[in-house]
Every structure is written in C-alpha cells, then in structure tokens.
Write a protein that holds these residues in place. Structure first.
Motif, PDB file in Angstrom:
ATOM      1  N   GLU A   1       0.831  -1.191   0.000  1.00 43.12           N
ATOM      2  CA  GLU A   1       0.000   0.000   0.000  1.00 43.12           C
ATOM      3  C   GLU A   1       0.873   1.252   0.000  1.00 43.12           C
ATOM      4  O   GLU A   1       1.982   1.253   0.531  1.00 43.12           O
TER       5      GLU A   1
ATOM      6  N   SER B   1      -1.184   6.312  -4.167  1.00 44.92           N
ATOM      7  CA  SER B   1      -2.328   6.956  -3.529  1.00 44.92           C
ATOM      8  C   SER B   1      -2.319   8.437  -3.859  1.00 44.92           C
ATOM      9  O   SER B   1      -1.259   9.077  -3.866  1.00 44.92           O
TER      10      SER B   1
ATOM     11  N   GLY C   1      -3.097   1.605 -13.407  1.00 46.26           N
ATOM     12  CA  GLY C   1      -3.030   2.060 -12.033  1.00 46.26           C
ATOM     13  C   GLY C   1      -4.081   3.109 -11.716  1.00 46.26           C
ATOM     14  O   GLY C   1      -5.012   3.358 -12.494  1.00 46.26           O
ATOM     15  N   ALA C   2      -3.887   3.734 -10.570  1.00 47.26           N
ATOM     16  CA  ALA C   2      -4.847   4.742 -10.107  1.00 47.26           C
ATOM     17  C   ALA C   2      -4.897   5.908 -11.092  1.00 47.26           C
ATOM     18  O   ALA C   2      -3.882   6.342 -11.623  1.00 47.26           O
ATOM     19  N   ASP C   3      -6.110   6.408 -11.326  1.00 41.83           N
ATOM     20  CA  ASP C   3      -6.294   7.529 -12.248  1.00 41.83           C
ATOM     21  C   ASP C   3      -5.886   8.812 -11.542  1.00 41.83           C
ATOM     22  O   ASP C   3      -6.379   9.127 -10.454  1.00 41.83           O
TER      23      ASP C   3
ATOM     24  N   VAL D   1       0.661  12.833  -5.485  1.00 43.45           N
ATOM     25  CA  VAL D   1       0.560  11.374  -5.504  1.00 43.45           C
ATOM     26  C   VAL D   1       1.756  10.774  -4.782  1.00 43.45           C
ATOM     27  O   VAL D   1       2.906  11.199  -4.962  1.00 43.45           O
TER      28      VAL D   1
END
Length: 775
Positions: free
Chosen positions: A93, A192, A162-164, A171
């Motif tokens: 994470e 994140s 991955g994360a948008d 980030v």
C-alpha cells in the motif's frame, strides 16, 4: 549486434533475420508468441528450446494479475527470468504519511539512476504531466527538490492500469526503479492520491533555452519546462507516425553542405546542431495516432498545417528522453506562426527548361510478395493512384522540356515508364510527353529515365550509358548507370546533352568503403570513382553529337556540395548551378533536421553561359510526410489529408534549370593596336618610351586583351618592357619594333593585331631637314 530472436506469425513470404525464429506452434501452442524469455535464464544454444512463451495477460507486470499457466514464463523486465510467479508477502500500500526519498536521489547526478535496477522506493510529488492514455501508461511527478541543481526533481511513473490521476494531484508512489532505454523511471507497485488537482500548485516551469548540450539536459529529465524562445521547425520525418517534430533556434545545415568534410568547422557545426535542437512530441507512444496533433494543440488538417521552417514559441510540458531523443511532452498548446508558406514554381527564365525529379519508388508492380524480388513504393492500387496523382501534378506544373526521373521501377518491359508517360499525357494532352526507351539499366530495382516534350525538343542520336563495362571505376553493382541523351531545341536548333545520375547512397554500407567518420557517410570512395569516370566519359563525347562542354549533369549524386565527389566534378570545370544561383544555403532535402542538397544541376563550360537560372522547388522537403500518398498504418482521418497536388509527392525537391540556347559563338573579336610614337625621326641612340593602345570588341560584349610578344629588326635594336602597354626602346638608326597583342572572347575565339614603331636613319633626318628648308 550480439544476439537476436525473431517471431514469425506465418504470413506468406514473411522474412526473419537471426539464428532463431519462434513461429506458430513452435512450443505446441497454435499461435505465435507475443513475448518469450530464455529459460533457464541466459541459456543460448541458438535453438527454439531456449525460449519459453511469456504469459500473454502480463503476469509479472505490476498491476496485472495475468493468467500464468504451466509452460509459460513470467514477464519480468529487468529481473531474472522465471516460470514461477512470486506472489510476494502480500499487497503493498502507498501511505501518504509514510516517509519518502527525494526524486533527486532516485535520478542522481549522472545519466542513469545511482540505484540498482529493481530497488523499491517511495516518492511523492505533484503530477506535472498526465499521459496514462495514448501508450505511455504513466505520469510525471515533480517534488519540491533536494537542493542539488545537478539532480532532476521530476520522474516518470510507469503505472499501466493504475490509479487515475490528473494534472496537479499530489501522488504518493511505491515502486521499483529502472532505466527504460535511457530514461529513469519508477514502475508503480502502489499509488495513492494525497491531494487532488487544484489544491496543489504546479511547480514553476523551468525555462530551457537553446543551445543546450545533451549532457546538460539530464538534470531536468521529468520536470515541468517551457521553451521560451521562438523556435523553427527543423524536422517532421517522424511526425506522421509518432507525432514528433524537432525544433531549433534557426534552420540547420548539414556540416558538409557548408564546410569541408572532417574540418574543424564541420565538426563544430555538427556538435552545435545537436545542442541547438530539441523534440516536441505529442504525449503519446502509439503509432499513427488519431488525431494528429498540431503544435497549437488542435488537430492537424490541410487548413491547420505546418511546414519545416515555421515557428513555435512557448512550448510547455515535461522534458523526457525516449527513442534516443530529448523532447518536451506537451501539457498545453504552443504558440505557432506560419512563416514559410508554400512557394510557386521558381522562375528560372530561358527558352529551354530541364528538371530532375525523384519519383520516390514509382513501381507499377504493387507489393508483390515474391521471394528474391525487391518491390517498393505503393502497396495497393489505391496507394498507386494517389502516388501517381501527386507526381503527375508536380511534373506537369514544372512543365520542363526534359525531365530526369530518379527511383522509377527498373522494369525490363518499361512498364513503369510507359505508365507514367501515359498519365502525364492524360493530364497535359495526348502526345505531350515521350520517353527515351532504354530497357533495363543496371541491376537495381530502381533506375533512372528521361522524358521530354516532343513538340519542343527532339532526341539527337542514340542515348549513351556509363556502367562498369564502359569504365570499371563506375561500379554499377552500387551506382545506377549514368544515362546521357543529346536533345535539340526546335526553336533554336541548338543542342544540349542531359546526363542523368543516381549514385550510391550514404546509408547502406559498401564492403571496403566504410564510413570514415568525416561526415561523408558510407561509400564515399565509390561515389568519387564514379564522378571521375563521369568526367572522363563526357570528355569523350559519348553521344557523338559534338556537345563536349555543353552537358548538363543532373540527378541524385548522394553527396553534399563540399564533399569529394562534387569537388571532382567542379574541379573538372562543371559549375554547380544551385550554388551559383541560390548560394551556399541552397537545399533540396532534409535529413535529421538538417538542410542540404543531394540533387544537382552542373553545367559544362560551354553551356554555363547559357544558363539563366536554377533552383529547387520546395514542394517536398519542407512538407510533413503525413500528407503523402502512403496509407500504411494511417488512420482514416490521416488518409483523408491526401490531396492530388504536388506537395509531398516525394522526399526530394525537384531541381529546375532554365537555359537560353544561343548558337555557338564562332566569330572572333576585333582588335586594333596603335603605337605612340609610331615614328621616331631622330636616331638619338637613347632610350625612348613607346605607349601601346590595344582596343578589342566582340558581339558578345566580352573580350580580354593580352600582350603576346615584341619583335625587332635592325642592328643594335633593344627593348625593355615596363608593362603590357608601355615599353622603352633604343632609338638606334634604322631599327623597327613590332608589338603583338591577342584578344579572346567568352567563347574562346581569338584574334591578333600588331602596331609598329620605326626609328629613322641619318639620311631620313637630312631629307626631312631639306624638305623643311626648301619645301
């Protein structure tokens, strides 16, 4: 090359290179592999058994679970090859409160990261470039910096699926470090968003000004930058396929188009060109993207286009290094100004026009997938129609009396030549153009050919060909044979011999004649020997029409104008017409963003005085290839950019020459010479000055006079030369001095004339006195 492996999907006629080919079912599965790994890691026996098919669903790539089955390998770029998927200790994470390292410490002060490949790091920064779609599969982060000006504060995060994130997000990324073909990147394992866009101010743009040495750009890799200068578009070669253009402070020239090969000036210019150029990309890694993006941020269309030489200002984005190129990936539109509009056909004057035109692999045999054959050009009938339409539009607008064609298919039956002549006549009118039919010339798939307007000129005598059988120095296993034909103008009755060439290119190697690193490329000695053979061949009047000196050498000599082959020709008396009429900065071709000309018109000594003009017509070199006939890979929107006009009909510009064919000057100039004094009455035995006045005239208006000699008669005559028109003579009794001069006109015709000064005798003096006393 150390090693290679190829994949063949079973297409008819597909050719692969290297010791190992992985084909359909090479490992028992009924389709070709999309990727493969050596198993065991590093094994190399040059056999297909060394290779295990990779999981097609990206097992092993962060963010992808894949569907690894027995017999497949894990995708492990930068790590040891394996058939076992390491599940790891559990999901990682990205904690926004976790400690991070500076991006500068990951980038380091050198060309590559100081960290070992695969090292896991945690970094945090503001998104300064979002390129998650379009093929890059990632984004750029920039942090507040580490206080070290030698290290970059930005980095690319590779995060497929991955994360948008969006521009301005803060980030936090956990990932592994690697070098991707020279670009330092972090492959995200987890990410994140700690603050959304708008709440995080973008870092200030770093201004990059050219020139800037490549080594000095590393410290800005991945950072938000702007190019504040007004820059010229140098190169558009990769624009259609990859969306990339090259910019510089001013248009650049090939070093050997300006300076002698290998000279300190040429070496310095080559280095300066590199420091003074930078790419402007489109933020996408896919080929032939749709839409193609103009630097102004809008879609490229025929009404929103650009040409090399146009200006771009304030390009802003992220600096990165991909495909061996430093480029700005744009995050906003740049300012654009069109400063190099399309030009009309140059006015070269004269009553006879000759042109050379590279028709860029005009082949009537289309995409014939036959082993052992070399077919180029159009792949389909539709592509061929588009190609032909542009070539015909260009040639008919040039409207030359004689046109030399380069890179036309070398059909034994002349099908390509006949097809093009028919298309020209369909456009210009039946019977306008005719061709010199030679059959196959040489062994290459492409050749040269001559077409002419039969109402204006007529071929006189047979054509002549220079190849290895005529002179072994002219190697026709590398050069295309030279083709010469004498043409006579109907309007003047005068003749000129057109000599068409296409010498060996610089790109491909010649055994025993490699690139010597002086800027002249491969095969320079081959081209030099061919030039020497051309000079000697033409001196022997190969067409037998008495036109020695009245030749026009045209075509692609694959040498820039300061290179050895051109100096052979100019050293033999041929005049480089592009340099004469356009100057040192003439060009017809753009390679690697640098201008020069490989396409020539060189006039013999007896013809150069009749040339009224010569110029390249810049319809091709400055135009982006996205508007050409080729439909390979293009999306429908890019195919629709085609127009049946001359622009981007080839990659070389045509060369156009104007000639005023006047009858040969065979009339000698007139010459008179007077001597002052013409008579010296009294033989004083002293030195007397004699002044000569030669006066020449010629119908051409040009004649030069030179002193030839002085002859004397009489005992004790003596003469001293002060200058060509001033002498001292001894006034001895009964002597005579004759002075001879020669006049020469521009055509080389000559005439001579004399003047004489006589010195009297004692008897002459007595008779003169008596005549005066008693006369």
């Amino acid at each position: 090359m150390v090693d290679s492996v190829a994949v063949n999907d079973g297409g008819a006629g597909d050719v692969t290179y290297g010791p190992v080919t992985l084909g359909v079912a090479y490992d028992g599965q009924p389709f070709a592999p999309g990727g493969a790994s050596r198993i065991p890691d590093g094994t190399d026996t040059d056999a297909t058994g060394d290779w295990v098919r990779n999981d097609f669903d990206l097992a092993g790539i962060p963010g992808n679970t894949g569907t690894l089955i027995d017999g497949e390998a894990v995708n492990t770029p930068g790590a040891v090859n394996s058939t076992e998927l390491d599940e790891g200790p559990g999901p990682i994470e990205a904690d926004c409160d976790a400690p991070t390292v500076t991006i500068g410490s990951v980038q380091g002060a050198g060309a590559a990261t100081p960290l070992a490949t695969g090292t896991q790091v945690e970094v945090e920064g503001v998104v300064v470039g979002d390129f998650q779609t379009g093929g890059f599969d990632g984004y750029y982060l920039q942090d507040a910096g580490d206080g070290d000006a030698a290290t970059s504060d930005g980095i690319f995060v590779f995060a497929p699926g991955g994360a948008d994130v969006v521009l301005g997000d803060t980030v936090h990324v956990v990932g592994t470090v690697s070098e991707f073909f020279g670009m330092t990147e972090v492959t995200a394992v987890a990410a994140s968003v700690c603050a959304t866009g708008g709440t995080s101010a973008l870092p200030a743009r770093t201004e990059l000004t050219l020139p800037l040495a490549p080594a000095d750009r590393e410290r800005f890799e991945g950072m938000r930058v702007t190019l504040p200068q007004t820059l010229s578009i140098l190169e558009t070669f990769e624009y259609g396929q990859f969306g990339l253009i090259t910019l510089g402070t001013d248009r650049q020239y090939q070093p050997t188009a300006i300076f002698e090969p290998g000279s300190a000036e040429a070496v310095a210019l080559a280095a300066a060109n590199v420091a003074d150029s930078i790419g402007l990309d489109d933020g996408r890694g896919i080929q032939n993207p749709d839409p193609a993006l103009h630097p102004n941020g809008e879609a490229f269309t025929l009404d929103n286009a650009f040409r090399a030489g146009d200006h771009v200002t304030a390009a802003t984005g992220v600096l990165d290094y991909r495909f061996d190129q430093w480029s700005v990936q744009p995050t906003q539109p740049a300012e654009f100004a069109s400063v190099l509009p399309r030009e009309s056909l140059p006015d070269v004057g004269g009553d006879l026009r000759v042109a050379s035109f590279n028709v860029l692999n005009y082949f009537t045999d289309l995409d014939l997938d036959v082993p052992g054959t070399d077919f180029r050009g159009a792949n389909t009938a539709e592509e061929f129609e588009r190609q032909e339409a542009k070539i015909v539009a260009a040639i008919t607008e040039i409207d030359a009396d004689v046109v030399g064609l380069i890179e036309i298919q070398n059909n034994n039956d002349g099908a390509a030549l006949d097809t093009l002549v028919a298309a020209l006549n369909e456009q210009a009118g039946a019977g306008t153009y005719a061709a010199i039919r030679t059959g196959t010339l040489g062994t290459d798939a492409i050749t040269t050919a001559l077409v002419y307007q039969s109402a204006n000129v007529t071929p006189t005598g047979a054509y002549a060909v220079l190849d290895s059988s005529v002179d072994p120095r002219f190697d026709t296993s590398r050069n295309r044979p030279a083709l010469a034909q004498t043409f006579t103008s109907y309007s003047t009755g005068e003749a000129v011999t057109v000599v068409l060439n296409h010498l060996k290119s610089k790109g491909s190697a010649c055994s025993g004649d490699p690139d010597r690193g002086d800027g002249q490329g491969n095969c320079n000695l081959t081209r030099v020997a061919a030039a020497e053979a051309i000079v000697d061949w033409l001196a022997g009047d190969p067409t037998g029409q008495g036109t020695v000196g009245r030749e026009l050498i045209i075509g692609d000599l694959n040498s820039y104008d300061h290179e050895d082959p051109i100096e052979v020709l100019t050293g033999a008396g041929y005049t480089d017409l592009e340099k004469q009429f356009t100057g040192e900065e003439a060009y017809s071709y753009v390679f690697d963003g640098q201008l020069g000309y490989l396409d020539y018109a060189l006039a013999g000594t007896g013809l150069v005085g009749d040339v009224t003009g010569a110029s390249a017509w810049h319809i091709n070199s400055d135009e982006p290839s996205i508007i050409d006939y080729d439909m390979t890979f293009k999306q429908p929107a890019q195919d629709a950019l085609f127009a049946p006009d001359p622009y981007r009909s080839s990659d070389h510009d045509p060369i156009v020459v104007g000639i005023r064919l006047t009858p040969p000057d065979t009339t000698a100039p007139t010459l008179t010479v007077t001597a002052n004094p013409a008579k010296i009455l009294l033989p004083t035995l002293t030195w007397r000055t004699v002044n000569l006045k030669p006066v020449a005239s010629d119908d051409s208006g040009q004649a030069t006079v030179s002193f030839v000699k002085v002859t004397t008669t009489g005992k004790h005559a003596q003469v001293r030369k002060i200058s060509d028109t001033k002498f001292e003579i001894r006034a001895m009794p009964g002597t005579s001095y004759t002075f001879e001069y020669r006049a020469t006109d521009a055509a080389g015709n000559t005439t001579t004339a004399t003047a004489r000064t006589d010195v009297g005798t004692v008897r002459d003096l007595i008779e003169t006195i008596l005549d005066w006393l008693f006369g």
